[in-house]
Design an enzyme around this catalytic site. Structure first.
Site, PDB file in Angstrom:
ATOM      1  N   ASP A 225      34.518   7.461  10.048  1.00 53.66           N
ATOM      2  CA  ASP A 225      35.271   6.246  10.337  1.00 53.66           C
ATOM      3  C   ASP A 225      34.512   4.998   9.877  1.00 53.66           C
ATOM      4  OD1 ASP A 225      37.813   6.540  11.334  1.00 53.66           O
ATOM      5  OD2 ASP A 225      37.166   6.894  13.404  1.00 53.66           O
TER       6      ASP A 225
ATOM      7  N   LYS B 129      46.134  13.582  11.713  1.00 47.77           N
ATOM      8  CA  LYS B 129      44.863  13.734  10.983  1.00 47.77           C
ATOM      9  C   LYS B 129      44.546  15.215  10.794  1.00 47.77           C
ATOM     10  CE  LYS B 129      43.291   9.226  12.524  1.00 47.77           C
ATOM     11  NZ  LYS B 129      42.553   8.434  13.516  1.00 47.77           N
TER      12      LYS B 129
ATOM     13  N   GLN C 292      38.386   9.103  18.408  1.00 47.90           N
ATOM     14  CA  GLN C 292      39.623   8.325  18.402  1.00 47.90           C
ATOM     15  C   GLN C 292      39.528   7.174  19.413  1.00 47.90           C
ATOM     16  OE1 GLN C 292      42.256   8.854  16.279  1.00 47.90           O
ATOM     17  NE2 GLN C 292      43.226   7.023  17.119  1.00 47.90           N
TER      18      GLN C 292
END
Ligand code: NAP
Length: 285
Positions: free
Chosen positions: A117, A50, A94
């Site tokens: 997200d 990422k 994460q």
């Protein structure tokens, strides 16, 4: 029939180049911050990718990696700092977090405007109401793949295997918004094959290697394989590769949905910057 391969790598490269152009045109620094707690090797690889992709797109990134025994309150403090930091546009926590943390609580702590997200309940609710702001990247990637290959959705039967907050539920909402008739299957579904055989569009997101076999697929269907399963024989999806003999379109693993997820995360980050600073979002994200 041999299915056309839905090339997520090629489409993701195109989208990433578009995001890079848009970031340049935006003219202000765009910044993504990630938080990774613990030493899960796969998570470290994902977060590394990422950051690499952000860098390539001209998006600045901040990489917060904390030891596995970090307290929940320390993680919440870091989230609060990043929420308050004017230079940070997107925050990504994460998953999975270590067992001693209340994952939903940490995700709820992220400012919904920076929640690239799309996991915050406010963003999930907005998607449910048909007013999306930040939508999870993997479902967006699936929809972009379907659009790239001109898969008709209106009035067609779409079956999603999996009902997670990250993939199954949001992709079902996005398919519904495109006027597909959507069925969501899960581990308690009786006679899964009866449902999947009716699908014009089949999205497999169960995390079960080879779950979808050729006899479960309608001839000519578009099949999107979201599964990422590490087996002795390497990385495999939820769809048996022999499905290519029946389906009209099939996304490979690797090289299908995976690369699309990262491209969409970058797009979401730019969208978050635009939204926060200009009060506008990119269409569809
Ligand atoms: P998850 O949270 O474990 O959810 C799996 C879902 O599949 C659950 O709803 C479960 O049903 C259902 N399921 C499990 N076994 C089933 C079966 N035999 N028949 C029907 N349904 C079944 O997983 P996830 O996070 O959604 O991820 C799904 C897969 O996608 C995983 O392989 C993951 O690694 C992959 N993934 C890939 C990307 C990418 O970027 N490529 C991103 C995210 C996830 P219940 O709800 O009843 O338990």
């Amino acid at each position: 029939m041999t299915a056309i391969r839905m090339d997520g790598r090629a489409l993701a490269a195109k989208l990433r180049a578009e995001v890079a152009d848009d970031v340049r045109a935006f003219g202000e620094p765009v910044c993504l911050a990630t938080i990774l707690v613990g030493d899960d090797p796969a998570s470290h690889v994902y977060v590394g990718k990422k950051h690499e992709a952000s860098h390539e797109a001209g998006i600045e990134s901040r990489d917060h990696r904390l030891p596995g025994d970090t307290s929940e309150s320390d993680v919440l403090d870091l989230v609060a700092q990043l929420n308050a930091d004017e230079e940070v546009d997107g925050i990504l926590v994460q998953l999975p977090l270590p067992d001693h943390m209340d994952e939903p609580m940490v995700l709820r702590a992220v400012d919904p405007a920076k929640d690239v997200d799309g996991f915050h309940p406010l963003n999930a609710g907005r998607l449910f109401l048909g007013e999306p702001l930040h939508v999870p990247a993997t479902p967006l990637g699936i929809m972009a793949l379907l659009a790239e290959y001109d898969v008709e959705l209106e009035g067609r039967r779409a079956v999603v295997i999996g009902r997670s907050e990250i993939v199954g539920k949001p992709v079902a909402m996005l398919l519904l918004a495109k006027h597909a008739t959507v069925t969501i299957c899960h581990s308690r579904t009786r006679d899964l094959a009866e449902h999947t055989r009716a699908a014009d569009v089949l999205v497999a997101a169960a995390g079960r290697p080879g779950l979808v076999t050729p006899d479960m697929v309608k001839s000519g269907a578009a099949v999107v394989d979201v599964g990422v399963n590490r087996t002795k024989s390497g990385l495999v999806g939820d769809v048996d590769p022999a499905v290519a003999e029946v389906a009209g379109l099939l996304s490979p693993v690797p090289g299908g949905v995976g690369p699309m997820t990262i491209a969409m995360l970058l797009r979401n980050t730019l969208s978050a910057a635009r939204y926060r600073r200009l009060g506008v979002a990119l269409p569809g994200s």
